[in-house]
Scaffold this motif. Sequence first.
Motif, mmCIF file in Angstrom:
data_model
loop_
_atom_site.group_PDB
_atom_site.id
_atom_site.type_symbol
_atom_site.label_atom_id
_atom_site.label_comp_id
_atom_site.label_asym_id
_atom_site.label_seq_id
_atom_site.Cartn_x
_atom_site.Cartn_y
_atom_site.Cartn_z
ATOM 1 N N LYS A 306 0.835 -1.207 0.000
ATOM 2 C CA LYS A 306 0.000 0.000 0.000
ATOM 3 C C LYS A 306 0.867 1.253 0.000
ATOM 4 O O LYS A 306 0.632 2.181 -0.777
ATOM 5 C CB LYS A 306 -0.932 0.011 1.234
ATOM 6 C CG LYS A 306 -1.884 -1.160 1.309
ATOM 7 C CD LYS A 306 -2.755 -1.111 2.545
ATOM 8 C CE LYS A 306 -2.008 -1.260 3.851
ATOM 9 N NZ LYS A 306 -1.344 -2.561 4.043
ATOM 10 N N SER A 307 1.872 1.277 0.878
ATOM 11 C CA SER A 307 2.704 2.477 0.984
ATOM 12 C C SER A 307 3.580 2.636 -0.254
ATOM 13 O O SER A 307 3.733 3.745 -0.780
ATOM 14 C CB SER A 307 3.574 2.407 2.250
ATOM 15 O OG SER A 307 2.754 2.215 3.389
ATOM 16 N N THR A 308 4.138 1.515 -0.733
ATOM 17 C CA THR A 308 5.023 1.562 -1.909
ATOM 18 C C THR A 308 4.241 1.989 -3.153
ATOM 19 O O THR A 308 4.621 2.917 -3.864
ATOM 20 C CB THR A 308 5.633 0.160 -2.144
ATOM 21 O OG1 THR A 308 6.175 -0.315 -0.917
ATOM 22 C CG2 THR A 308 6.695 0.198 -3.220
ATOM 23 N N ARG A 322 -0.280 10.475 0.949
ATOM 24 C CA ARG A 322 -0.392 10.509 2.409
ATOM 25 C C ARG A 322 -0.621 9.100 2.927
ATOM 26 O O ARG A 322 -1.314 8.307 2.286
ATOM 27 C CB ARG A 322 -1.556 11.418 2.788
ATOM 28 C CG ARG A 322 -1.670 11.699 4.261
ATOM 29 C CD ARG A 322 -2.369 13.020 4.426
ATOM 30 N NE ARG A 322 -2.954 13.155 5.746
ATOM 31 C CZ ARG A 322 -3.608 14.228 6.149
ATOM 32 N NH1 ARG A 322 -3.773 15.243 5.327
ATOM 33 N NH2 ARG A 322 -4.103 14.286 7.368
ATOM 34 N N ASP A 323 -0.035 8.794 4.065
ATOM 35 C CA ASP A 323 -0.089 7.453 4.649
ATOM 36 C C ASP A 323 -0.515 7.642 6.101
ATOM 37 O O ASP A 323 0.139 8.385 6.832
ATOM 38 C CB ASP A 323 1.324 6.857 4.552
ATOM 39 C CG ASP A 323 1.359 5.371 4.838
ATOM 40 O OD1 ASP A 323 0.747 4.949 5.834
ATOM 41 O OD2 ASP A 323 2.006 4.648 4.055
ATOM 42 N N THR A 324 -1.596 7.012 6.509
ATOM 43 C CA THR A 324 -2.074 7.296 7.868
ATOM 44 C C THR A 324 -1.085 6.802 8.922
ATOM 45 O O THR A 324 -0.977 7.395 9.991
ATOM 46 C CB THR A 324 -3.475 6.695 8.136
ATOM 47 O OG1 THR A 324 -3.478 5.317 7.774
ATOM 48 C CG2 THR A 324 -4.541 7.434 7.357
ATOM 49 N N ASP A 325 -0.321 5.735 8.619
ATOM 50 C CA ASP A 325 0.710 5.305 9.582
ATOM 51 C C ASP A 325 1.741 6.427 9.793
ATOM 52 O O ASP A 325 2.167 6.679 10.920
ATOM 53 C CB ASP A 325 1.428 4.042 9.083
ATOM 54 C CG ASP A 325 0.638 2.755 9.392
ATOM 55 O OD1 ASP A 325 -0.264 2.804 10.247
ATOM 56 O OD2 ASP A 325 0.931 1.716 8.771
ATOM 57 N N ASP A 326 2.126 7.100 8.698
ATOM 58 C CA ASP A 326 3.089 8.210 8.831
ATOM 59 C C ASP A 326 2.487 9.353 9.648
ATOM 60 O O ASP A 326 3.165 9.969 10.480
ATOM 61 C CB ASP A 326 3.466 8.784 7.448
ATOM 62 C CG ASP A 326 4.177 7.754 6.581
ATOM 63 O OD1 ASP A 326 4.648 6.744 7.124
ATOM 64 O OD2 ASP A 326 4.252 7.979 5.353
#
Length: 464
Positions: A306-308, A322-326
């Motif tokens: 997902k992030s990649t 945007r990444d909610t983990d970040d």
Amino acid sequence: MSQRAVVPRQPGDPMSGQVRRAAVLGSPVAHSLSPVLHRAAYAELGLTDWSYDRFDVDETGLPGFIESLGPQWAGLSLTMPLKRAVIPLLDGISATARSVEAVNTVVFTEDGERLGDNTDIPGMVAALHEHGVEQVDSATILGGGATASSALAALAGICTGEVVAYVRGARRAEQMREWGERLGVDVRTADWADAARGLRAPLVVSTTPAGVTDALAPQVPQVPGTLFDVLYDPWPTALAARWSALGGPVVSGLDLLVHQAVLQVERMTGRVRAPLDAMRRAGRTTLGLGATRPKAVLVGPMGVGKSTVGQLLAERLGVGYRDTDDDIVREQGRTIAEIFVDEGEPGFRAIEKRAVRRAVAGHDGVLALGGGAILDADTRAALAGLRVVHLSMGVEEAVRRVGLNAARPLLSVNAPARWQELMEARRHLYAEVARVVVATDGRSPEEVTQAVLDALEWPKDALE
Ligand SMILES: Nc1ncnc2c1ncn2[C@@H]1O[C@H](COP(=O)(O)OP(=O)(O)O)[C@@H](O)[C@H]1O
Ligand SMILES: O=C(O)C1=C[C@@H](OP(=O)(O)O)[C@@H](O)[C@H](O)C1
Ligand SMILES: [Mg+2]
């Protein structure tokens, strides 16, 4: 005049079936977005016999105007300079409106009584909630006018500690302290010259006219809290643009306008829920802004990419990523693994839910969620209508990609079995939220990105 709760009109009352009218009054009023927002609500609610207009009325004209209204009138929205001037003309006023001596909503009851209310304050609270701000331990207000007093009233229920108001001039400072006392908020005033210092607060509410905060933009801190800028046209302001660029959540004047209008529509029409999204869309279109909703949202199990792929997809679309983990790591100043140790999975999920809500409401590029975000029913509901992509893979591929990975606490023991177990519990939830599934097994990140682009239908205006 009595203090009265404003009870919404009942949909089945004797007036229904007749043409109903509402309008915004003020001077000047030509710029008001209220007609656009209220009409969008009527259309969505199927209130075809309702109309909403605007009238340029000032303090002198107000008594005559109100007297002239017939029984078909359901309500009025009031803007400058009428919010205070209307009070002596009312039969009752809500506690909220009384607390700031400002009425932005008049509802006409069946027996012809005029009741004054204020939806600016609960509208501010709702806009902040939508962006995940429920409580802060301190806040800054920039400016000391009428909007600043509404902001103070909204902060009364949100801020547990001190509010610092940066204002120009001793008179304004004194007024803000008086409002603070009246509203039960711990207010300290400071000189406008020091306003940059106030930008470090976890919540900054800017209430000043256009241009006033431009000089502060270069001084936004590296890790900003939340900015609530009450302006909306032109948007973004220099301050809001800088804030977003540094990754800080921004609540705009349009968010406020839409939320206060939602409450007005509910009070005037008696409908339980006004259509927030349709109203916001109408407002954004009128202002020439695109929809602030993610262009695509990636969901799927840990390690699926997902992030990649999210970053590659954002590059291909020329939009932000945007990444909610970040977001969570930045906001908390802790790693995901540390949050799991400190607060357990339920604690992490609560933080995650807020992060997703904020990102869905405020990001218009590609959004990647953590693998477990869809466990939350509210999160699943917030994804409705968005282009949600489920990236999938089999367990062999998963083991190759994540293996034993300290960054993913849920896989720290017996990763393959755990991964499989989580997948069983979640598969139906990915399916529930996703519009398309893209298999990633044996495909490079670039190939997966292309497959996502192919799988989604992009209407012509999607990338504007
Ligand atoms: N299509 C792919 N093929 C091979 N490895 C991949 C692919 N997509 C991602 N990866 C690798 O798998 C790991 C997990 O990817 P990541 O994007 O962090 O997944 P997620 O965000 O879904 O957990 C990373 O090491 C990444 O480089
Ligand atoms: O699936 C999960 O429960 C989790 C997935 C992770 O994100 P990724 O899916 O990006 O690894 C991260 O949010 C956390 O470790 C929990
Ligand atoms: Mg990820």
